[in-house]
Design a protein around this motif. Structure first.
Motif, PDB file in Angstrom:
ATOM      1  N   LYS A 142       0.838  -1.576   0.073  1.00  0.00           N
ATOM      2  CA  LYS A 142      -0.210  -0.043  -0.345  1.00  0.00           C
ATOM      3  C   LYS A 142       0.535   0.986   0.014  1.00  0.00           C
ATOM      4  O   LYS A 142       0.717   2.241  -0.768  1.00  0.00           O
ATOM      5  CB  LYS A 142      -0.514   0.081   0.300  1.00  0.00           C
ATOM      6  CG  LYS A 142      -1.872   1.240   1.653  1.00  0.00           C
ATOM      7  CD  LYS A 142      -2.405   0.963   2.881  1.00  0.00           C
ATOM      8  CE  LYS A 142      -2.984   2.438   2.263  1.00  0.00           C
ATOM      9  NZ  LYS A 142      -4.490   3.031   3.530  1.00  0.00           N
ATOM     10  N   TYR A 172       0.779   7.415 -12.940  1.00  0.00           N
ATOM     11  CA  TYR A 172       1.233   8.328 -11.013  1.00  0.00           C
ATOM     12  C   TYR A 172       0.581   9.760 -11.154  1.00  0.00           C
ATOM     13  O   TYR A 172       1.311   9.945 -12.027  1.00  0.00           O
ATOM     14  CB  TYR A 172       2.343   7.698 -10.232  1.00  0.00           C
ATOM     15  CG  TYR A 172       2.357   6.264 -10.025  1.00  0.00           C
ATOM     16  CD1 TYR A 172       2.109   5.963  -8.343  1.00  0.00           C
ATOM     17  CD2 TYR A 172       2.766   5.341 -10.874  1.00  0.00           C
ATOM     18  CE1 TYR A 172       2.458   4.506  -8.701  1.00  0.00           C
ATOM     19  CE2 TYR A 172       2.172   3.930 -11.043  1.00  0.00           C
ATOM     20  CZ  TYR A 172       2.836   3.232  -9.296  1.00  0.00           C
ATOM     21  OH  TYR A 172       2.376   2.293  -8.900  1.00  0.00           O
ATOM     22  N   ARG A 220      -6.098   6.912  -5.755  1.00  0.00           N
ATOM     23  CA  ARG A 220      -5.009   8.072  -6.617  1.00  0.00           C
ATOM     24  C   ARG A 220      -3.635   6.516  -6.637  1.00  0.00           C
ATOM     25  O   ARG A 220      -3.900   6.565  -5.613  1.00  0.00           O
ATOM     26  CB  ARG A 220      -4.920   9.411  -6.411  1.00  0.00           C
ATOM     27  CG  ARG A 220      -5.767   9.974  -6.518  1.00  0.00           C
ATOM     28  CD  ARG A 220      -4.830  11.929  -7.159  1.00  0.00           C
ATOM     29  NE  ARG A 220      -5.837  12.788  -7.511  1.00  0.00           N
ATOM     30  CZ  ARG A 220      -5.950  13.463  -7.015  1.00  0.00           C
ATOM     31  NH1 ARG A 220      -4.837  13.815  -7.790  1.00  0.00           N
ATOM     32  NH2 ARG A 220      -6.696  14.253  -7.839  1.00  0.00           N
ATOM     33  N   SER A 221      -2.805   6.381  -7.471  1.00  0.00           N
ATOM     34  CA  SER A 221      -1.269   5.849  -7.477  1.00  0.00           C
ATOM     35  C   SER A 221      -0.638   7.413  -7.322  1.00  0.00           C
ATOM     36  O   SER A 221      -0.860   7.576  -8.428  1.00  0.00           O
ATOM     37  CB  SER A 221      -1.496   5.303  -8.712  1.00  0.00           C
ATOM     38  OG  SER A 221      -2.088   3.907  -8.217  1.00  0.00           O
ATOM     39  N   GLY A 249      -5.875   4.897  -2.287  1.00  0.00           N
ATOM     40  CA  GLY A 249      -4.300   4.735  -2.822  1.00  0.00           C
ATOM     41  C   GLY A 249      -3.512   4.765  -2.378  1.00  0.00           C
ATOM     42  O   GLY A 249      -2.914   4.435  -1.469  1.00  0.00           O
ATOM     43  N   SER A 250      -2.674   3.890  -3.388  1.00  0.00           N
ATOM     44  CA  SER A 250      -1.180   3.202  -3.382  1.00  0.00           C
ATOM     45  C   SER A 250      -0.326   4.223  -3.545  1.00  0.00           C
ATOM     46  O   SER A 250      -0.465   5.174  -3.830  1.00  0.00           O
ATOM     47  CB  SER A 250      -0.848   1.862  -4.270  1.00  0.00           C
ATOM     48  OG  SER A 250      -0.884   2.953  -5.568  1.00  0.00           O
ATOM     49  N   LYS A 251       1.480   4.321  -2.442  1.00  0.00           N
ATOM     50  CA  LYS A 251       1.912   4.932  -2.611  1.00  0.00           C
ATOM     51  C   LYS A 251       3.793   4.978  -2.522  1.00  0.00           C
ATOM     52  O   LYS A 251       4.181   3.351  -2.082  1.00  0.00           O
ATOM     53  CB  LYS A 251       1.969   6.074  -1.240  1.00  0.00           C
ATOM     54  CG  LYS A 251       0.575   6.123  -0.142  1.00  0.00           C
ATOM     55  CD  LYS A 251      -0.263   7.783  -1.593  1.00  0.00           C
ATOM     56  CE  LYS A 251      -1.447   7.747  -0.486  1.00  0.00           C
ATOM     57  NZ  LYS A 251      -2.275   6.429  -0.031  1.00  0.00           N
TER      58      LYS A 251
END
Length: 579
Positions: A142, A172, A220-221, A249-251
């Protein structure tokens, strides 16, 4: 003669006579007709350092004043080196140079200044691919935090920029946060919001900040670069991780830092901090040759050995090699030897001194006018994105551009910009401006931290000081009187404010600076431009974006004004007729 004079006047005639004789003998040796028979600067220093005396130490200052080399702490190493350089330049200070101090300006078209020109990155292709591979393997997490650490000037930010712009992250949402020594979570959060919304954010509370970030991060990525992190408090790390981890969202978080211990503390458990190693001598020499246009020279064989010796002095730091390479471009072989043997290399033995020495060498070779233009850049805070033509018009407003019968001010300014870019004293910014400072078509620059440190040290006696020599001010409060921060406001020539978006501008913040030539209000909240602006009769540069009401008619009284930037002031329907 001198021996008799020493005998009759000195308390230590034998010792002082020995020192003087050594100096005379060394000077005569330096005048040998055959260059190869002359001692190098390093050899001269060795001879003088070996001169033995029995004079008590308390008396030495009156007999043989000299710099103390390698005995200072890292914290003031740059201060010592700059002071010694200034001493050797006969006390040069940051005042207006005379015509005799200037070199002939190089032909303007010699070098390309377009922002589309990209430097070839030497020795970092493998590192980039390794980091991209590490991030790809951890992409299911994540949030992944990967620090890149190494000494100053080694290329951490450049490597982060290569990753930031890589096609792997084209889908991204990308955010770049510059931190440096001032770690302010509220400022970091507002910077992220500003970049994601293209609107200036000044949210004051943690709760509101987190709520806004959670909404923006949702689904959001996001790729975030946290550049130049210094903070060592684990509690602050935790707060930063919590803030960056908001939303669904993934970071992907890339952190650049000089501190290996800090890198290990903030790193995600799934990865290992990436240590960026110094370049090999061959790689430094490749950078020097590239910058010095070595392939176009007819004396390559003569310069090869000297150049490789200079490359060894770079300490494996790309910034040092870039700066030296550009300086060497067009120099004779004798000049190359002088650079190799310069006393500046011996001004410190602390870790990382090589890059500071190389920057000082490049600075020492500048014309006096270029020195003014460069050191003035210290008025911008570290990490600031500088708009090219704003900078140029400030130089012109302050009288830093030498008049010429051949070239106009703009051509000369472009030439100065080209030289500073060539030496890596300015660098093209790959980060866009956001909010009120946004420039759609402007060329943008940044300064490396170490370069900024040099400029700030050179300008230290004239920037944000309490004395009457203070000429430039960078302040963080535009709601209070200038006289609270500056003892001699009438001496101020350039004034700009930083991070004042939550404060309404008041007239007393600048009205007492009667001799002001440059006023930059781009980071202030301006509801209405104060009438007292008309009192600044010497004002030549005014940047005041996003004014909410009509501008006062008194602005027509600024007869010297030649640059006015009111970008984003949508309520202004027309300028006063007589402006």
């Amino acid at each position: 003669n001198w021996k008799n004079r020493i005998k009759t006047t000195s308390e230590y005639p034998l010792e002082e006579s020995h020192q003087v004789q050594t100096c005379i003998d060394t000077a005569m040796h330096c005048m040998e007709p055959e260059r190869n028979n002359r001692p190098t600067i390093a050899e001269v220093l060795d001879i003088l350092n070996r001169t033995e005396t029995h004079i008590p130490k308390r008396q030495m200052a009156a007999v043989l004043p000299c710099p103390t080399i390698g005995l200072k702490s890292d914290s003031n190493m740059l201060e010592v080196m700059v002071a010694e350089l200034n001493n050797n330049e006969h006390g040069y200070c940051n005042s207006m140079p005379t015509d005799s101090s200037n070199r002939t300006v190089q032909q303007i078209a010699d070098r390309e200044t377009s922002s589309v020109v990209e430097e070839v990155i030497i020795g970092r292709t493998e590192e980039k691919q390794k980091i991209l591979s590490i991030l790809s393997e951890s992409i299911t997490e994540k949030m992944i935090i990967l620090p890149i650490y190494g000494i100053g000037g080694i290329g951490k930010t450049t490597l982060a920029q290569l990753i930031f712009n890589d096609p792997q992250f084209q889908d991204y949402t990308r955010v770049w946060i510059y931190v440096s020594q001032e770690f302010n979570l509220n400022k970091i959060g507002n910077s992220i919001i500003t970049q994601l919304t293209d609107k200036i954010s000044n949210i004051p509370t943690k709760q509101m900040l987190h709520k806004c970030l959670e909404e923006l991060f949702a689904s959001r990525s996001i790729l975030v670069v946290v550049d130049d992190l210094w903070e060592e408090n684990p509690k602050e790390f935790h707060k930063l991780k919590v803030m960056l981890g908001l939303g669904l969202g993934s970071k992907v978080i890339i952190v650049t830092t000089r501190d290996g211990g800090l890198a290990r503390k903030i790193c995600s458990p799934a990865v290992t901090p990436y240590k960026l190693e110094t370049l090999r001598v061959d790689e430094c020499w490749t950078i020097i040759k590239q910058k010095a246009d070595f392939e176009g020279r007819v004396d390559q064989e003569q310069l090869e050995h000297i150049g490789r010796e200079i490359a060894t002095k770079c300490g494996g730091v790309p910034l040092a090699a870039q700066s030296l390479g550009y300086m060497l471009n067009g120099m004779t072989s004798d000049d190359w030897e002088s650079v190799r043997d310069s006393y500046i290399w011996n001004l410190s033995t602390s870790e990382g001194h090589e890059v500071l020495a190389s920057l000082l060498l490049s600075y020492s070779q500048m014309s006096a006018w270029l020195k003014l233009c460069f050191s003035y850049c210290a008025i911008f805070p570290k990490g600031y994105i500088i708009v090219k033509y704003d900078l140029i018009y400030q130089w012109i407003a302050l009288g830093f551009i030498k008049q010429s019968r051949i070239f106009d001010f703009m051509q000369l300014s472009e030439n100065y910009v080209t030289q500073l870019l060539g030496m890596s004293f300015l660098q093209y910014s790959k980060r866009p401006l956001r909010g009120r400072n946004q420039e759609k078509d402007g060329t943008l620059f940044t300064m490396h931290d170490l370069v900024h440190d040099l400029a700030k040290e050179i300008l230290s006696h004239q920037l944000n000081t309490g004395g009457n020599k203070c000429r430039y001010a960078l302040l963080t409060d535009c709601s209070k009187s200038l006289q609270l921060f500056v003892n001699f406001p009438a001496n101020i020539k350039a004034l700009r404010f930083q991070d004042c978006g939550g404060q309404e501008l008041c007239g007393s913040a600048f009205s007492s600076a009667k001799c002001l030539s440059v006023l930059d209000l781009s980071e202030c909240f301006i509801n209405e431009l104060p009438d007292c602006i008309g009192q600044l009769k010497q004002l030549r540069f005014l940047r005041a974006p996003d004014i909410r009401l009509e501008i006062p008619n008194c602005i027509t009284e600024l007869s010297e004004l030649n640059y006015l930037n009111l970008r984003g002031s949508s309520e202004i329907s027309a300028l006063p007729v007589s402006i």
